[in-house]
Every structure is written in structure tokens, then in C-alpha cells.
Design a protein around this motif. Structure first.
Motif, short mmCIF file in Angstrom:
data_model
loop_
_atom_site.label_atom_id
_atom_site.label_comp_id
_atom_site.label_asym_id
_atom_site.label_seq_id
_atom_site.Cartn_x
_atom_site.Cartn_y
_atom_site.Cartn_z
N THR A 1 0.84 -1.19 0.00
CA THR A 1 0.00 0.00 0.00
C THR A 1 0.87 1.24 0.00
OG1 THR A 1 -0.13 0.03 2.40
CG2 THR A 1 -1.89 -1.13 1.22
N ALA B 1 -7.82 7.14 -4.06
CA ALA B 1 -6.90 6.66 -5.09
C ALA B 1 -6.22 7.81 -5.82
CB ALA B 1 -7.63 5.76 -6.07
N GLU C 1 -9.17 -6.41 2.74
CA GLU C 1 -10.22 -5.82 1.91
C GLU C 1 -11.54 -5.91 2.66
OE1 GLU C 1 -12.23 -6.52 -2.44
OE2 GLU C 1 -10.09 -6.96 -2.21
N GLN D 1 -8.85 1.68 -3.24
CA GLN D 1 -8.03 1.14 -4.32
C GLN D 1 -8.92 0.86 -5.52
OE1 GLN D 1 -6.00 -2.28 -2.69
NE2 GLN D 1 -4.42 -1.01 -1.76
#
Length: 190
Positions: A85, A123, A167, A188
Motif C-alpha cells: 500500500t 486513489a 479488503e 483502491q
């Protein structure tokens, strides 16, 4: 394999290794093999049937002196620790900026219920900070992102926790059930 045999007054050494005494029977057998022009069994095992080049240096007028270790640069592979990440560099926002984002927020907060702050790293590199009740659902975070940044309404994205990365697939969970109170959430793109 290239091996250097050095003969000293009090023994011999291989490749600047430890001194081996001439009186030791194993070492005597090693030297006899060399004198006959054969590769000693010890070296045959070392190279597993490969080719051995044995060079010799005569230092029999000198006593063995243990050589200083030469610096050998690391020649292995490096591994990067951490996650895939993006690095989160938190820039402190002023209380006025946070309050402004709360006033414009499309999330309805029940002040009689416990609340939490969630920071969302989008993002596109920007961030949103929003107060939610602990009973709000992960779907409410997704809706908040879309209402705050309408460009993401047609974009397929997932929400991910920071370390450890997980997630958030079950969007019906409350923020408390998902264990994401007072955390940073990453958006994301798929």
C-alpha cells in the motif's frame, strides 16, 4: 573451483583458512594425495565431481600467521519489508478544515450514539476525514466517498484497511464489527 594451498613451517592452510597441523593423520593423508598428483577426497566432496585447480605457495620458512579477514561486500538479494500500500504521510489538518468537512458532510451523525473518525485515502492521492457513528456500515463509507467525489460514482473500487491489509468486502458490517474505529481506510481502484 580455485583452491590455494599454502605450506607453512608448522602446518598448511587452504584459501587463507585455519592452520592444519602436519602431524594430524587426516592432514597427512591430504598432503600425500597432493604429492601423488591426485585430488584429495575432501576436495572431491567439496566440488561434487567438478573441476579443481589447486595452486600451491611455499612459505615453509615462515610461521603461520592468521590472515586478517578481507571485507566482502554483501552479494545476496535484498527484500523490502512492509506492505504494497502507498506510504501514508499524515499532514495535520487544522480544526477549522476538519469542522468544515463535517459541516459539508452528507453523513447524518446521531450525537447520542458513540462516534468515530475515519480518514479515507483516495486513489487520486487526496484524503477525506469524516465522523461516523460506530453503527454506520461500510456501505456508508462508500456512499460518502461517492457523494464527496462524484467522479468515483462510475469507478469500480474497493476499500482496504492499512496494516494488516484487509479488503472490506462485507459492506453490511458496522464500523465497530469491522474493527475499523478511528482508522485509515484506503480506496483502491480495481
Amino acid at each position: 573451483v580455485q583452491i590455494l594451498l599454502k605450506l607453512w613451517r608448522n602446518g598448511f592452510s587452504l584459501d587463507d583458512g585455519e592452520l592444519r597441523s602436519y602431524s594430524d593423520p587426516t592432514n597427512a593423508q591430504f598432503l600425500e594425495s597432493v604429492k601423488r598428483g591426485e585430488i584429495p577426497v575432501e576436495l572431491q566432496r567439496l566440488v561434487h565431481g567438478g573441476q579443481v585447480n589447486l595452486d600451491m605457495e611455499d612459505h615453509q620458512e615462515q610461521e603461520y600467521v592468521k590472515p586478517r579477514l578481507r571485507f566482502k561486500a554483501f552479494s545476496g538479494e535484498g527484500q523490502k519489508l512492509g506492505s504494497l500500500t502507498p506510504e501514508i504521510i499524515s499532514t495535520p489538518s487544522s480544526p477549522e478544515e476538519e469542522e468544515k468537512s463535517f459541516l459539508n458532510a452528507p453523513v447524518v451523525i446521531d450525537d447520542s450514539m458513540p462516534a468515530t473518525k475515519i480518514q479515507i485515502r483516495l486513489a487520486d492521492g487526496s484524503r477525506l476525514i469524516q465522523r461516523f457513528n460506530q453503527t454506520h456500515r461500510i456501505k456508508d463509507i462508500r456512499d460518502f466517498i461517492i457523494q464527496s467525489r462524484p467522479a468515483f460514482a462510475t469507478t469500480d473500487f474497493v476499500l482496504v484497511t492499512t496494516f494488516p491489509n484487509k479488503e472490506l468486502t462485507d459492506e453490511s458490517l458496522t464500523l465497530q464489527e469491522a474493527d475499523i474505529l478511528n482508522t485509515v481506510i484506503l480506496q483502491q481502484l480495481k
